[in-house]
Scaffold this motif. Structure first.
Motif, short mmCIF file in Angstrom:
data_model
loop_
_atom_site.label_atom_id
_atom_site.label_comp_id
_atom_site.label_asym_id
_atom_site.label_seq_id
_atom_site.Cartn_x
_atom_site.Cartn_y
_atom_site.Cartn_z
N GLN A 507 0.84 -1.20 0.00
CA GLN A 507 0.00 0.00 0.00
C GLN A 507 0.87 1.25 0.00
OE1 GLN A 507 -2.96 0.13 3.12
NE2 GLN A 507 -3.38 -2.07 2.94
N GLN A 508 1.88 1.28 0.87
CA GLN A 508 2.76 2.44 0.98
C GLN A 508 3.51 2.69 -0.32
OE1 GLN A 508 6.05 2.04 3.74
NE2 GLN A 508 5.87 4.20 4.34
N ARG A 509 4.02 1.59 -0.92
CA ARG A 509 4.77 1.71 -2.17
C ARG A 509 3.89 2.22 -3.31
NH1 ARG A 509 6.62 -3.72 -3.30
NH2 ARG A 509 5.12 -3.93 -5.00
N LEU A 510 2.67 1.69 -3.39
CA LEU A 510 1.76 2.12 -4.45
C LEU A 510 1.31 3.57 -4.25
CD1 LEU A 510 -0.51 -1.05 -4.85
CD2 LEU A 510 1.36 -0.30 -6.33
N LEU A 511 1.03 3.94 -3.01
CA LEU A 511 0.59 5.32 -2.74
C LEU A 511 1.69 6.30 -3.11
CD1 LEU A 511 -1.46 7.30 -1.60
CD2 LEU A 511 -0.56 6.85 0.68
N PHE A 512 2.93 6.02 -2.69
CA PHE A 512 4.04 6.91 -3.04
C PHE A 512 4.21 7.00 -4.55
CE2 PHE A 512 8.52 7.26 -4.27
CZ PHE A 512 8.81 8.51 -3.75
N SER A 513 4.09 5.87 -5.22
CA SER A 513 4.28 5.85 -6.68
C SER A 513 3.19 6.64 -7.39
CB SER A 513 4.30 4.41 -7.19
OG SER A 513 5.39 3.70 -6.63
N CYS A 514 1.94 6.53 -6.90
CA CYS A 514 0.84 7.34 -7.47
C CYS A 514 1.14 8.82 -7.32
CB CYS A 514 -0.47 6.99 -6.78
SG CYS A 514 -1.17 5.40 -7.22
N GLN A 515 1.63 9.20 -6.14
CA GLN A 515 1.93 10.61 -5.90
C GLN A 515 3.10 11.08 -6.77
OE1 GLN A 515 2.37 9.84 -1.71
NE2 GLN A 515 0.57 11.08 -1.19
N LEU A 516 4.09 10.23 -6.94
CA LEU A 516 5.24 10.61 -7.75
C LEU A 516 4.84 10.76 -9.22
CD1 LEU A 516 8.83 9.38 -7.26
CD2 LEU A 516 7.91 9.45 -9.57
N VAL A 517 4.01 9.84 -9.72
CA VAL A 517 3.55 9.93 -11.11
C VAL A 517 2.71 11.19 -11.32
CG1 VAL A 517 1.99 8.88 -12.80
CG2 VAL A 517 3.67 7.46 -11.61
N THR A 518 1.85 11.49 -10.33
CA THR A 518 1.03 12.71 -10.42
C THR A 518 1.90 13.95 -10.47
OG1 THR A 518 -0.74 11.61 -9.18
CG2 THR A 518 -0.83 14.00 -9.33
N TYR A 519 2.92 14.01 -9.60
CA TYR A 519 3.85 15.14 -9.61
C TYR A 519 4.58 15.23 -10.95
CZ TYR A 519 7.94 17.97 -8.34
OH TYR A 519 8.92 18.93 -8.30
N TYR A 520 5.01 14.09 -11.45
CA TYR A 520 5.78 14.03 -12.71
C TYR A 520 4.95 14.56 -13.88
CZ TYR A 520 8.78 11.87 -16.30
OH TYR A 520 9.63 11.63 -17.36
N GLN A 521 3.67 14.15 -13.92
CA GLN A 521 2.82 14.53 -15.05
C GLN A 521 2.22 15.92 -14.89
OE1 GLN A 521 0.16 11.09 -14.95
NE2 GLN A 521 1.06 10.36 -16.86
N ASN A 522 1.73 16.23 -13.67
CA ASN A 522 0.95 17.47 -13.48
C ASN A 522 1.79 18.66 -13.04
OD1 ASN A 522 -1.17 15.83 -14.10
ND2 ASN A 522 -2.07 15.81 -12.07
N TYR A 523 2.92 18.41 -12.37
CA TYR A 523 3.76 19.53 -11.94
C TYR A 523 4.92 19.75 -12.91
CZ TYR A 523 6.29 22.85 -9.10
OH TYR A 523 6.91 23.98 -8.66
N LEU A 524 5.64 18.66 -13.23
CA LEU A 524 6.74 18.81 -14.18
C LEU A 524 6.27 18.82 -15.63
CD1 LEU A 524 9.44 16.42 -12.62
CD2 LEU A 524 9.19 18.89 -12.33
N SER A 525 4.97 18.46 -15.84
CA SER A 525 4.37 18.44 -17.18
C SER A 525 5.17 17.56 -18.14
CB SER A 525 4.25 19.86 -17.75
OG SER A 525 3.47 20.67 -16.91
N MET A 526 5.55 16.38 -17.65
CA MET A 526 6.34 15.46 -18.45
C MET A 526 5.53 14.21 -18.77
SD MET A 526 10.11 15.83 -16.69
CE MET A 526 10.89 14.90 -18.01
N GLU A 527 5.84 13.59 -19.91
CA GLU A 527 5.15 12.39 -20.35
C GLU A 527 5.92 11.14 -19.92
OE1 GLU A 527 2.27 12.13 -21.80
OE2 GLU A 527 1.89 14.26 -22.15
N LEU A 528 5.18 10.08 -19.68
CA LEU A 528 5.81 8.81 -19.32
C LEU A 528 6.44 8.20 -20.57
CD1 LEU A 528 3.02 7.33 -17.05
CD2 LEU A 528 5.25 8.17 -16.30
N ASN A 529 7.77 8.07 -20.56
CA ASN A 529 8.48 7.56 -21.75
C ASN A 529 9.20 6.24 -21.47
OD1 ASN A 529 7.80 9.78 -23.43
ND2 ASN A 529 9.35 11.01 -22.37
#
Length: 530
Positions: A507-529
């Motif tokens: 649960q902890q690992r998935l929650l952190f990863s969701c938050q990191l992906v959200t930051y990556y896409q919505n704050y850094l405005s970067m695409e998953l490559n």
């Protein structure tokens, strides 16, 4: 704009019949006797004998607005009573008396407007402006805020009224008086510039209430009380001019906090010239001890950030916030409001400090958001709390992170995003690129890719599900979904990931990863490559 009753009320006993298809009148420049050969003008009020009026109106275009007072009656006027653009008031007065009466009323209004204009130009204080108006209107004047607390007042020496006197004595309206005024505001219907009137209890005095409206809000209202036997109801039309002047005075006098604010100066000195230049702990302690509201052991910052510049003065916004979050020192700094709140014990929740729902409603009204920082018992660490919380709020707003209530953020609830932000900066310095997505769990990246390809929201749903303790009801509320929809989507997530949500570490690992992906896409405005 005048209301037609400004002219008709004083003539009431002498009016034989009337037709008033429109009630709001232009600001008339003068009164004229109607002449059959003259062309009607929009900024002129007319008076005429019955026969002259009939001929004058016959030559008037059907869609041209005219207000005309008539001395004497005549059957020739009947055809004009059905015209939608003609205000027709037939009186029993002789023409000379009618003309003089109308001139007296218009002259009174023009003198009143001149007096208000002079008061504004002379920059009279609020108490002086209310005193001037009280003399003109021959009544009590109360200026009340939205909670019916007294901002200013002027009691006329020749009028006795318990309602007004108690309001001044108690510094505001309470009890049945609040109910009475609320009913009057409902009657007013939130129409800018509209004044409503009725009797106050058993005092037999007449009350006129005018909300002062700015940016679709009513931060204050003017209450005028005059004897009910007054036949001249010109106060109804004189109040809006006073209201404009009072609102202008409130805006200009309160555009910034009224006194040299110790907390504002402390922030200014600490972040001098945009760079961090900390004061010594001893000096900071000395400054904090000078704050007007005594500071208790544990302190936190509450930062109010506006989406658009506030239409109302900062002092007014602070006063409204202080009613809901008491015992705070306040500062206006860099277009934000900072509240320094303190308690005697650590880790008091937001719900113990204030009513979050009411604060959220107020923030919504001002198009603002707030973040409640963590606590500290060291005065020099206030600025650390401020800096971290302000940075976190910038991240959350840019990422459009949801919260409940929707205008309030709690630092502890979202601090992982701040940690990710700090990590991203160090990651870039160390590895010379920003692909922090390498720190995320591969299964969440797979889920994010699926969302992008199929236009779904499974990653967001997994995040809110885990961050709300796997509570289906809360998740549905945050996602604006039906409970069954959430269950169906969770089943799809289970099938795709093949992981057990019962394992705390997963649960902890998935929650952190969701938050990191959200930051990556919505704050850094970067695409998953990957």
């Amino acid at each position: 704009m005048f209301h037609i009753t400004y002219f008709t009320a004083p003539l009431n006993r002498d009016i034989l019949r009337q037709s008033l298809p429109y009630r709001r009148l232009p600001d008339y420049a003068r009164i004229e006797l109607a002449d059959c050969s003259s062309v009607p003008e929009r900024n002129v009020l007319y008076a005429a004998s019955a026969d002259t009026a009939a001929e004058f109106l016959s030559g008037t275009e059907a869609d041209f607005p005219v207000t005309i007072f008539i001395a004497g009656d005549s059957p020739r006027l009947d055809e004009f009573f059905c015209r939608e653009q003609i205000n027709l008031i037939v009186t029993s007065l002789p023409l000379t008396a009618l003309f003089n009466q109308l001139n007296r009323l218009l002259s009174s209004m023009q003198q009143w407007e001149l007096a208000i204009a002079q008061a504004v130009c002379q920059r009279l204080e609020l108490s002086q402006l209310l005193a001037l108006a009280g003399q003109w209107l021959k009544g009590h004047l109360l200026l009340l805020n939205s909670g019916f607390d007294l901002i200013g007042s002027c009691l006329h020496p020749d009028l006795s009224d318990d309602f007004a006197e108690n309001a001044v004595k108690n510094n505001g309206i309470s009890g049945s008086g609040v109910v009475f005024l609320q009913k009057m505001l409902e009657k007013q219907g939130n129409v800018p510039g509209r004044t409503v009137s009725c009797l106050i209890g058993e005092s037999k005095n007449r009350c006129f209430l005018l909300p002062l409206t700015a940016a679709d809000m009513s931060p204050a209202c003017l209450l005028l009380i005059i004897p009910d036997d007054e036949t001249d109801s010109s106060a109804r039309d004189m109040l809006p001019r006073l209201g404009d002047a009072v609102l202008r005075l409130l805006k200009t006098s309160c555009a910034q906090p009224s006194d040299a604010n110790v907390l504002s100066q402390l922030f200014e000195d600490y972040f001098r010239n945009g760079t961090l230049t900390p004061l010594s702990p001893v000096e900071t302690q000395r400054r904090v001890a000078m704050l007007p509201v005594p500071v208790k052991r544990y302190m936190r910052c509450i930062i109010i950030r506006f989406q658009t510049p506030p239409a109302m003065p900062y002092d007014y916004v602070i006063s409204q916030l202080s009613r809901l979050i008491p015992d705070c020192n306040a500062a206006v700094w860099q277009d934000k409001i900072i509240l320094l709140h303190s308690t005697g014990s650590r880790a008091e929740s937001i719900a113990k400090i204030c009513d979050p729902a009411r604060v959220n409603e107020l923030l919504c009204q001002f198009h603002a958001c707030a973040i409640f920082s963590a606590q500290t018992k060291f005065p020099d660490k206030i600025f650390t709390l401020y800096s971290l919380s302000d940075r976190l709020m910038s991240i959350l707003l840019r990422m459009q992170i949801k919260s409940l209530p929707d205008h309030i953020f709690c630092y502890e609830d979202h601090l992982i995003y701040l940690a990710i932000d700090l990590c991203a900066r160090q990651f870039q310095q160390l590895l010379h690129h920003t692909d922090i997505i390498y720190l995320a769990d591969a299964s969440v990246i797979t889920l994010a890719r699926y969302d992008r390809e199929h236009n779904t929201d499974l990653t967001s749903l997994l995040y809110y599900y885990l961050s709300n303790g796997r509570n289906i009801t809360k998740t549905a509320r945050m996602m604006y979904m039906h409970r069954n929809t959430v269950l169906n989507k969770l089943n799809r997530i289970y099938d795709m990931l093949g992981l057990s949500m019962e394992d705390g570490q997963i649960q902890q690992r998935l929650l952190f990863s969701c938050q990191l992906v959200t930051y990556y896409q919505n704050y850094l405005s970067m695409e998953l490559n990957l």
